[in-house]
Design an enzyme around this catalytic site. Structure first.
Site, PDB file in Angstrom:
ATOM      1  CE  LYS A  20      -3.815  -2.396   2.367  1.00 54.70           C
ATOM      2  NZ  LYS A  20      -4.662  -2.424   3.599  1.00 54.70           N
ATOM      3  CE1 TYR A  60      -9.197  -3.634   0.620  1.00 62.37           C
ATOM      4  CE2 TYR A  60      -8.671  -1.500  -0.333  1.00 62.37           C
ATOM      5  CZ  TYR A  60      -8.287  -2.629   0.376  1.00 62.37           C
ATOM      6  OH  TYR A  60      -7.002  -2.744   0.845  1.00 62.37           O
ATOM      7  CG  ASN A 123      -3.467  -2.642   7.101  1.00 58.72           C
ATOM      8  OD1 ASN A 123      -3.434  -2.066   6.017  1.00 58.72           O
ATOM      9  ND2 ASN A 123      -4.407  -3.522   7.425  1.00 58.72           N
ATOM     10  CD  GLU A 137      -7.984  -9.608  -3.912  1.00 59.40           C
ATOM     11  OE1 GLU A 137      -6.812  -9.992  -3.676  1.00 59.40           O
ATOM     12  OE2 GLU A 137      -8.848  -9.462  -3.032  1.00 59.40           O
TER      13      GLU A 137
END
Ligand code: GDP
Ligand code: MG
Length: 160
Positions: A20, A60, A123, A137
């Site tokens: 991320k 998401y 995170n 994905e």
């Protein structure tokens, strides 16, 4: 994704691992790649990408109604991510173990989240939670031809 014809690869899984924006900003990219590499998983695809709102809403899709979703979306839009496909025996469930619990304060030491972060909203990494979601994905984040099937010279030293 890419479908493989070799007998060994038939038993193998592919998982989608994404570093991320905080992981990229904080310079943890190499450490995360190194963990999957030294574990013995095979790198089938990797690239940097600037996520879009549309990509994130699909990725998401189970979370779009959650109250924290706008914050999650802004966090994920804040900079480039590193998209990877790692392949090997039980790569999906093992990848999740290597990431650690969603809440870093509950992640075991020795996991990526346990070692490098504190808050659920920072995170560092994503990992597919099932083989089915991994396929979705990988198809979402990678284009045709970006996921490669190649033979690792280490294969016989990693698998008996
Ligand atoms: P994961 O599969 O372990 O990444 O966890 P989830 O699929 O449940 O959630 C996806 C991501 O949304 C997490 O990795 C967090 O970055 C974020 N997230 C989940 N729950 C919360 C929350 O309660 N608050 C905030 N701010 N972010 C959350
Ligand atoms: Mg998840």
């Amino acid at each position: 994704g890419v479908s493989s014809t070799s007998a060994l690869n038939m038993a193998m899984e592919q998982t989608y691992i994404m570093i991320k924006p905080d992981g990229v900003q904080r310079g943890i990219v190499g450490n995360i790649i190194s963990r999957f590499e030294t574990k013995g998983y095979k790198l089938a695809a990797m690239k940097t990408k600037q996520p879009t709102k549309e990509l994130l809403e699909t990725h998401y899709c189970d979370l779009v109604e959650k109250p924290f979703f706008p914050k999650l979306r802004d966090y994920m839009l804040s900079g480039p991510v590193v998209c990877m496909v790692w392949e090997g025996k039980e790569a999906v469930s093992t990848g999740r173990k290597m990431l650690g619990a969603t809440n870093p304060l509950e992640s075991q030491a020795g996991t990526i989240r346990g070692d490098f972060c504190i808050e659920v909203g920072r995170n560092i990494c994503h990992g597919s939670d099932s083989v089915e979601n991994a396929k979705k994905e990988i198809d979402l984040w990678f284009e045709e031809g970006e996921v490669l099937d190649w033979e690792s010279h280490s294969q016989d030293w990693i698998y008996e």
